[in-house]
Write an enzyme that holds these catalytic residues in place. Sequence first.
Site, PDB file in Angstrom:
ATOM      1  N   HIS A  69       0.920  -1.192   0.068  1.00  0.00           N
ATOM      2  CA  HIS A  69       0.078   0.010  -0.070  1.00  0.00           C
ATOM      3  C   HIS A  69       0.938   1.146  -0.012  1.00  0.00           C
ATOM      4  O   HIS A  69       2.172   1.203   0.015  1.00  0.00           O
ATOM      5  CB  HIS A  69      -0.905   0.055   1.266  1.00  0.00           C
ATOM      6  CG  HIS A  69      -0.358  -0.123   2.430  1.00  0.00           C
ATOM      7  ND1 HIS A  69       0.249  -0.901   3.093  1.00  0.00           N
ATOM      8  CD2 HIS A  69      -0.291   1.036   3.466  1.00  0.00           C
ATOM      9  CE1 HIS A  69       0.741  -0.771   4.282  1.00  0.00           C
ATOM     10  NE2 HIS A  69       0.296   0.538   4.529  1.00  0.00           N
ATOM     11  N   HIS A  81       1.500   3.896   1.752  1.00  0.00           N
ATOM     12  CA  HIS A  81       1.938   4.726   2.996  1.00  0.00           C
ATOM     13  C   HIS A  81       3.507   4.449   2.959  1.00  0.00           C
ATOM     14  O   HIS A  81       4.061   3.447   2.373  1.00  0.00           O
ATOM     15  CB  HIS A  81       1.696   3.812   4.441  1.00  0.00           C
ATOM     16  CG  HIS A  81       0.143   4.388   4.730  1.00  0.00           C
ATOM     17  ND1 HIS A  81      -0.847   3.652   5.708  1.00  0.00           N
ATOM     18  CD2 HIS A  81      -0.913   5.337   4.091  1.00  0.00           C
ATOM     19  CE1 HIS A  81      -2.024   3.975   5.522  1.00  0.00           C
ATOM     20  NE2 HIS A  81      -2.101   5.082   4.820  1.00  0.00           N
ATOM     21  N   ASP A  83       5.961   4.194   4.950  1.00  0.00           N
ATOM     22  CA  ASP A  83       6.770   3.226   5.572  1.00  0.00           C
ATOM     23  C   ASP A  83       6.751   1.991   5.016  1.00  0.00           C
ATOM     24  O   ASP A  83       7.414   0.935   5.102  1.00  0.00           O
ATOM     25  CB  ASP A  83       6.463   3.199   6.947  1.00  0.00           C
ATOM     26  CG  ASP A  83       5.119   2.797   7.183  1.00  0.00           C
ATOM     27  OD1 ASP A  83       3.965   3.045   6.691  1.00  0.00           O
ATOM     28  OD2 ASP A  83       4.842   2.067   8.260  1.00  0.00           O
ATOM     29  N   HIS A  84       6.047   1.764   3.820  1.00  0.00           N
ATOM     30  CA  HIS A  84       5.993   0.665   2.988  1.00  0.00           C
ATOM     31  C   HIS A  84       6.381   0.865   1.762  1.00  0.00           C
ATOM     32  O   HIS A  84       7.180   0.088   0.907  1.00  0.00           O
ATOM     33  CB  HIS A  84       4.566   0.209   2.956  1.00  0.00           C
ATOM     34  CG  HIS A  84       4.252  -0.547   4.337  1.00  0.00           C
ATOM     35  ND1 HIS A  84       4.029  -1.750   4.822  1.00  0.00           N
ATOM     36  CD2 HIS A  84       3.475   0.087   5.597  1.00  0.00           C
ATOM     37  CE1 HIS A  84       3.697  -1.864   6.021  1.00  0.00           C
ATOM     38  NE2 HIS A  84       3.253  -0.717   6.356  1.00  0.00           N
ATOM     39  N   HIS A 111      -7.562  -0.311   5.290  1.00  0.00           N
ATOM     40  CA  HIS A 111      -6.527   0.344   5.719  1.00  0.00           C
ATOM     41  C   HIS A 111      -6.119   1.547   4.716  1.00  0.00           C
ATOM     42  O   HIS A 111      -6.149   2.658   4.931  1.00  0.00           O
ATOM     43  CB  HIS A 111      -5.337  -0.482   5.924  1.00  0.00           C
ATOM     44  CG  HIS A 111      -4.296   0.283   6.633  1.00  0.00           C
ATOM     45  ND1 HIS A 111      -4.115   0.652   7.852  1.00  0.00           N
ATOM     46  CD2 HIS A 111      -2.836   0.569   6.215  1.00  0.00           C
ATOM     47  CE1 HIS A 111      -3.029   1.254   8.100  1.00  0.00           C
ATOM     48  NE2 HIS A 111      -2.084   1.217   7.417  1.00  0.00           N
ATOM     49  N   ASP A 126      -0.682  -4.029   6.025  1.00  0.00           N
ATOM     50  CA  ASP A 126      -1.255  -3.507   7.419  1.00  0.00           C
ATOM     51  C   ASP A 126      -2.790  -3.808   7.152  1.00  0.00           C
ATOM     52  O   ASP A 126      -3.538  -3.108   7.888  1.00  0.00           O
ATOM     53  CB  ASP A 126      -1.023  -2.128   7.301  1.00  0.00           C
ATOM     54  CG  ASP A 126       0.382  -1.656   7.869  1.00  0.00           C
ATOM     55  OD1 ASP A 126       1.258  -2.432   7.886  1.00  0.00           O
ATOM     56  OD2 ASP A 126       0.617  -0.355   7.972  1.00  0.00           O
ATOM     57  N   HIS A 135       4.221  -5.237  10.261  1.00  0.00           N
ATOM     58  CA  HIS A 135       4.744  -4.731  11.408  1.00  0.00           C
ATOM     59  C   HIS A 135       5.016  -5.664  12.582  1.00  0.00           C
ATOM     60  O   HIS A 135       4.238  -6.400  12.566  1.00  0.00           O
ATOM     61  CB  HIS A 135       4.091  -3.510  11.963  1.00  0.00           C
ATOM     62  CG  HIS A 135       4.119  -2.398  11.043  1.00  0.00           C
ATOM     63  ND1 HIS A 135       4.600  -1.418  11.248  1.00  0.00           N
ATOM     64  CD2 HIS A 135       3.157  -2.038  10.173  1.00  0.00           C
ATOM     65  CE1 HIS A 135       4.769  -0.188  10.269  1.00  0.00           C
ATOM     66  NE2 HIS A 135       3.456  -0.584   9.626  1.00  0.00           N
TER      67      HIS A 135
END
Length: 258
Positions: A54, A56, A58-59, A112, A135, A174
């Site tokens: 996705h 975001h 941090d991905h 998400h 996530d 995570h």
Amino acid sequence: MKIFHVACLEDNYAYLIVDEATKEAAAVDPVEPEKIIRRASEIGASLKIVLTTHHHWDHAGGNEEIKKLVPGIKVFGGSSDSVEGCTDKVDNGDKLTLGSDVNILCLHTPCHTKGHISYYVTSKEEEDPAVFTGDTLFIAGCGKFFEGTAEDMYQSLCVTLGSLPKPTRVFCGHEYTEKNLRFASTVEPDNKEISQKLHWTQQQRKANLPTIPSTIGEEFETNPFMRVDSSEVQAKVGSRSAVEALRQLRRLKDNWRG
């Protein structure tokens, strides 16, 4: 196939999926590209594709950099998710291949984010499959409903991912397992599977070892968000349907400070 964890940032995991016959590799959510490339080099693997769950940061935040460091690499991401650095958009049901033996099925698992993709990976028949859930599905938990509804998450968790074979290994984005299980134990304090897995998780973390993967079968035993069809979980949160129970559980978890 072989799967390697690569710890990133504070509590993220990226992954390398390696086709053992050809040593071709896919990187899942390589937010710190240098770490991924170094690990691939250590195991003698050749990076060919990126699978982004996705948008975001941090991905997906390492995608542009990995394209510079590995010229020609393909970066896959959901067609409706505005994934940074994406070269190839995918939709639910799209199929990819890696090397000679690894097959990848793209599963749309929104909530998400609206275009979130989970990647279901199979290889030779004697190997258990794997699913990379970003996530959407965490071990004993699920992602926040940033761009979707409880109905979306129920479909993603309990229908789409829940229909995968029970031995399917779950690799999520995570290391949230211990906190998730502590919350789960407040929902179902008498669930022995939850208490046993919490104890195991605490031992893993003391040894600085990952708690991932789980399996789809284990999640149906220990993850309250995947157990919302049970009358016990529904009663615990005062709901009369699975979707309403999921909505209430997410609200409780969002405000839980345990």
